[in-house]
Structure formats: structure tokens, C-alpha cells
Design a protein around this motif. Structure first.
Motif, PDB file in Angstrom:
ATOM      1  N   CYS A 208       1.010  -1.439   0.180  1.00 21.13           N
ATOM      2  CA  CYS A 208      -0.219   0.514  -0.755  1.00 21.13           C
ATOM      3  C   CYS A 208       0.841   1.502  -0.398  1.00 21.13           C
ATOM      4  N   ALA A 209       0.247   2.682  -0.454  1.00 20.23           N
ATOM      5  CA  ALA A 209       1.276   3.433  -0.323  1.00 20.23           C
ATOM      6  C   ALA A 209       0.930   4.279   0.976  1.00 20.23           C
ATOM      7  N   ALA A 210       2.576   4.988   0.889  1.00 21.90           N
ATOM      8  CA  ALA A 210       3.352   5.362   2.305  1.00 21.90           C
ATOM      9  C   ALA A 210       3.403   6.426   2.338  1.00 21.90           C
ATOM     10  N   SER A 211       2.969   7.869   3.669  1.00 19.25           N
ATOM     11  CA  SER A 211       2.954   8.748   3.845  1.00 19.25           C
ATOM     12  C   SER A 211       4.202   8.789   4.617  1.00 19.25           C
ATOM     13  N   PHE A 212       4.608  10.418   4.538  1.00 15.92           N
ATOM     14  CA  PHE A 212       5.911  10.990   5.269  1.00 15.92           C
ATOM     15  C   PHE A 212       5.902  12.287   5.714  1.00 15.92           C
ATOM     16  N   SER A 213       6.292  12.520   6.354  1.00 18.15           N
ATOM     17  CA  SER A 213       6.485  14.043   6.346  1.00 18.15           C
ATOM     18  C   SER A 213       7.933  14.436   7.475  1.00 18.15           C
ATOM     19  N   GLY A 214       7.936  15.506   7.662  1.00 19.32           N
ATOM     20  CA  GLY A 214       9.716  16.197   8.134  1.00 19.32           C
ATOM     21  C   GLY A 214       9.447  16.580   9.264  1.00 19.32           C
ATOM     22  N   ILE A 215      10.592  17.719   9.717  1.00 20.44           N
ATOM     23  CA  ILE A 215      11.278  17.855  10.632  1.00 20.44           C
ATOM     24  C   ILE A 215      11.345  19.740  10.100  1.00 20.44           C
ATOM     25  N   HIS A 245       3.703  13.754   0.349  1.00 21.82           N
ATOM     26  CA  HIS A 245       4.554  13.171   0.258  1.00 21.82           C
ATOM     27  C   HIS A 245       4.523  11.610   0.096  1.00 21.82           C
ATOM     28  N   LEU A 246       4.915  10.743  -0.430  1.00 16.02           N
ATOM     29  CA  LEU A 246       4.003   9.206  -0.641  1.00 16.02           C
ATOM     30  C   LEU A 246       4.568   8.989  -1.824  1.00 16.02           C
ATOM     31  N   LEU A 247       5.232   7.065  -0.494  1.00 13.51           N
ATOM     32  CA  LEU A 247       5.842   6.418  -1.897  1.00 13.51           C
ATOM     33  C   LEU A 247       4.571   5.193  -2.167  1.00 13.51           C
ATOM     34  N   PHE A 248       4.640   5.166  -3.706  1.00 12.75           N
ATOM     35  CA  PHE A 248       3.062   4.322  -4.181  1.00 12.75           C
ATOM     36  C   PHE A 248       3.618   3.149  -4.975  1.00 12.75           C
ATOM     37  N   ARG A 249       2.707   3.576  -5.796  1.00 12.91           N
ATOM     38  CA  ARG A 249       2.784   1.877  -7.108  1.00 12.91           C
ATOM     39  C   ARG A 249       2.903   2.294  -8.115  1.00 12.91           C
ATOM     40  N   ILE A 282      -6.566   6.619  -1.806  1.00 14.37           N
ATOM     41  CA  ILE A 282      -5.760   6.472  -0.771  1.00 14.37           C
ATOM     42  C   ILE A 282      -6.989   6.432   0.354  1.00 14.37           C
ATOM     43  N   TYR A 283      -7.670   7.437  -0.034  1.00 17.08           N
ATOM     44  CA  TYR A 283      -8.868   7.821   1.148  1.00 17.08           C
ATOM     45  C   TYR A 283     -10.396   7.415   0.570  1.00 17.08           C
ATOM     46  N   ASN A 284     -11.359   6.825   1.282  1.00 14.41           N
ATOM     47  CA  ASN A 284     -12.379   7.081   1.311  1.00 14.41           C
ATOM     48  C   ASN A 284     -12.841   8.054   1.221  1.00 14.41           C
ATOM     49  N   ARG A 285     -14.718   8.535   1.008  1.00 17.73           N
ATOM     50  CA  ARG A 285     -15.490  10.071   1.061  1.00 17.73           C
ATOM     51  C   ARG A 285     -15.353  10.820   1.679  1.00 17.73           C
ATOM     52  N   LEU A 292      -3.762   3.765   2.766  1.00 19.82           N
ATOM     53  CA  LEU A 292      -2.837   4.037   3.267  1.00 19.82           C
ATOM     54  C   LEU A 292      -2.176   4.638   4.909  1.00 19.82           C
ATOM     55  N   VAL A 293      -0.711   4.546   4.496  1.00 19.93           N
ATOM     56  CA  VAL A 293       0.014   3.537   6.248  1.00 19.93           C
ATOM     57  C   VAL A 293       0.848   4.535   6.555  1.00 19.93           C
ATOM     58  N   ASN A 294       0.724   5.474   8.054  1.00 22.71           N
ATOM     59  CA  ASN A 294       1.285   6.710   7.424  1.00 22.71           C
ATOM     60  C   ASN A 294       3.107   6.428   8.515  1.00 22.71           C
TER      61      ASN A 294
END
Length: 376
Positions: A208-215, A245-249, A282-285, A292-294
Motif C-alpha cells: 500500500c502507499a506510504a505517507s511521510f512528513s518531516g521536521i 509525499h508518498l511512496l506508491f506503486r 487512498i482515502y475514502n469519501r 495508506l499508512v503513515n
């Protein structure tokens, strides 16, 4: 259209072409010399390739790019994107002109993104930014999960925590967007550790897609600080990035469309930027992260130290313990979903694996050294 410009038209149908297993990094460059080399060094060993697409720059970016290609000849592929792009801080007349362009116009920022994406050789991809210094150990852990063919059992505890966090994240988002309500609570620190283990297992099993964040980080007198500013004042809050910022297929669902908007961001204002269509999948309605995983913090964002943003702004010392002053800018500068995840990962900083924590400390030293060299 000029004959040589046809090469920049993107056929999105090719995004469904079969690709070998692996992860492509997608880096676009324009006037990014300040931290470009450091950014590339921080991500290159975790990726299977890095696609660099650059535009004409007024600094030394192009020279640095080709230096890095010589340093990593088996990993880096370089392309030049010639068409002029107007995207940020537009006049009203420019905004109308750019908004009226066809969705596949080579002069749109979204096409620049799609062109970069179309050059990827591997099955999975992620956006790389030239002002982000990546936690190499964590990025490699995540990329290895996408490359893995194993199946790993997810425990009941991991599943329960993941569903609870997804519900709370969705609830925070809906309350802030519908009623302008902002919840403030602290979850047990071990939730983040359990969710981190869950996210790696789910990526391994489902891809599944992965979401990232930063500082956002500032170095002052050789010491690290968090900024406490606002984007509307051309400054920065502590938090950088969420879900963009995603890692996705790579597939026919993963492309960019133009997004005209009147932004309160001081550097954006009237703009026509990009919108990733994969968000609709990746999101429903109601905003629940179905596919998605964070994965939490992945980089230090050094943009607050770039010359064009360098100005006095409120700062607090970077600490592994939560400083309650962080709450205030998060209340006004970010969506509640962003704030929810920031506080979860920030409060649980010490629960990260030792290799990841060591990499954060190493990155801070690298950034300090780099800033010191630039200032001398």
C-alpha cells in the motif's frame, strides 16, 4: 508547438507498463544548489535509482547534478526540462492564462511532475525534494519492505492501534474542515512504536502507499532549532509535509493534474500547482486512509535556511522531549490531521529504533557542518 517541445508531452497510458520491483526517487531541480548535494547523498543508497529532471537555473545546480551523476553512475539518470513553467506567485492575468491551459500543457507544473514520473524505471516511486535531508536508515527500511516478497503476520494489537489512529486522524480532519474544531490530547507513546511496526508489515504484505512528513530545522550558532512561524508570513511551522509525499506503486491512478488556487502561503499566493490524483484512491469519501499508512518523520527540511527564506523568525531549541510551545503554531498553521500525526511522532521520538535515532543525530551533524562551511 515547436518540434523539440513534443518530447515533453506525457502519455499517461505508459504508467501501466510492467516494471521491475524496486523504488525510483523523483527529484526536480531549479535553483537548488544550497543543499542539493547533501540531499542526494542522504537518499541515494536506499533507492534503486534517482531520476533528476532539472530546469534552467541561475545557480550551480546543473554542475552539482552532473557531479553527482559521475559519483553514482549506476543510480542517477538526468533529464533537462526546457519548457517555461509559471506556477507560483502569479499576477491575476498570468493566473487566468495558466488556468486556461489544457491539462496536458507542457507549461504546467503538473506536466513537469508527470514527465519526471514517466522516466521512472521501477515499480514504486517517491518524490524527493532538494531541500530535504533524509534519514537513510529509515528510508532503506521502508524501501526494503516494498522490495520484499515476504508475508508477515500482523498482530491483533497492531491492527487495533492502526484502526484507532486512522479513525482519530480522520475525525481530526473532519472536525477541523467542517466545524473549525481542534482537538488536543496526547496518546500513549507506545502507540507510535506499535503503529510503526504495523506500517512496515502492511507495506511488506500489501504494498500500500506510504505517507511521510518531516521536521523544519534551523541551525543557529551550531545548534538546531525548530521554527515557529507561519507560511502566510513566509516563515515555517515545525512540521513539513503530510500525504503529499508518498511512496506508491506507479499506475494509471498515479498522475498529477493542475490545481489553480488562491493561497495564503506567502510564497504561493495566486498559483497553479499540482494535485496528485492518487489521493482519491487512498482515502475514502469521508477522509479515512483506506489504502495508506503513515510512516512518520523521514527528513529534516532545511528550506528555512535557504537564502530566499532566510529571515528572523521565532525559534525554540530542538529537543527530543515535547516542548509545549509547539502546540501554538500547530493550531493555526496546519490542518488538524497534520497536527495529529506531528504530535504523535514528536511525543514518541525516543521509541524509534536505535539505528534510526543514530541517523537523525548524524544528519544533524552533517547539516551543521554544511551550514558552517557555507557561512565561512
Amino acid at each position: 508547438m515547436k518540434e523539440n517541445e513534443s518530447q515533453y508531452i506525457v502519455d499517461l497510458n505508459h504508467l501501466n507498463d510492467e516494471k521491475p520491483n524496486g523504488v525510483s526517487g523523483l527529484l526536480r531541480v531549479k535553483d537548488d544548489e544550497e543543499f542539493l548535494s547533501l540531499s542526494i547523498d542522504s537518499c541515494i543508497s536506499a533507492l534503486d535509482e534517482l531520476i533528476i529532471v532539472y530546469q534552467k537555473s541561475d545557480d550551480d545546480s546543473e554542475h552539482i547534478i552532473y557531479q553527482k551523476q559521475k559519483q553514482y553512475p549506476d543510480k542517477i539518470r538526468v533529464y533537462f526540462y526546457e519548457p517555461e513553467i509559471k506556477s507560483h506567485n502569479l499576477s491575476l492575468e498570468e493566473f487566468k492564462q495558466v488556468s486556461d491551459l489544457e491539462d496536458n500543457s507542457i507549461h504546467l507544473l503538473s506536466n513537469y511532475y508527470n514527465y519526471t514520473l514517466s522516466k521512472a524505471s521501477f515499480r514504486y516511486a517517491m518524490k524527493i525534494d532538494a531541500d530535504q535531508i533524509y534519514n537513510t536508515a529509515k528510508l532503506k527500511l521502508i524501501c526494503d519492505a516494498y522490495r520484499s516478497s515476504s508475508k508477515i503476520n500482523i498482530t491483533i494489537k497492531e491492527y487495533f492501534v492502526s484502526q484507532l489512529l486512522a479513525i482519530l486522524s480522520c475525525l481530526s480532519y473532519r472536525l477541523s474542515t467542517l466545524f473549525n474544531l481542534r482537538l488536543q490530547y496526547r496518546l500513549p507513546d507506545w502507540f507510535a512504536k506499535v503503529y510503526s511496526e504495523y506500517s512496515i508489515k502492511r507495506i511488506t504484505n500489501e504494498k500500500c502507499a506510504a505517507s511521510f512528513s518531516g521536521i523544519n530545522i534551523c541551525i543557529v550558532d551550531h545548534q538546531p532549532y525548530l521554527p515557529l512561524g507561519k507560511y502566510s508570513e513566509n516563515m515555517f511551522p515545525p512540521f513539513n509535509g503530510i500525504d503529499d509525499h508518498l511512496l506508491f506503486r506507479i499506475s494509471d491512478k498515479t498522475y498529477y493534474k493542475p490545481a489553480p488556487m488562491d493561497s495564503t502561503h506567502a510564497a504561493y499566493k495566486l498559483c497553479v500547482i499540482e494535485r496528485f490524483t492518487y489521493d482519491e484512491f487512498i482515502y475514502n469519501r469521508i477522509g479515512f486512509p483506506k489504502h495508506l499508512v503513515n510512516c512518520g518523520f523521514l527528513w529534516f527540511h532545511v528550506a528555512p535556511m535557504k537564502q530566499k527564506f532566510r529571515k528572523k523568525q521565532p525559534l525554540i531549541p530542538f529537543e527530543t522531549d515535547l516542548n509545549r510551545q509547539v502546540y501554538k503554531p500547530l493550531m493555526t498553521a496546519m490542518f488538524n490531521r497534520s497536527r495529529f500525526w506531528f504530535m504523535l511522532w514528536w511525543n514518541s521520538w525516543r521509541t524509534q529504533p536505535r539505528t534510526v535515532l543514530d541517523q537523525w543525530n548524524n544528519n544533524l551533524e552533517l547539516i551543521k557542518r554544511h551550514v558552517n562551511q557555507k557561512s565561512n
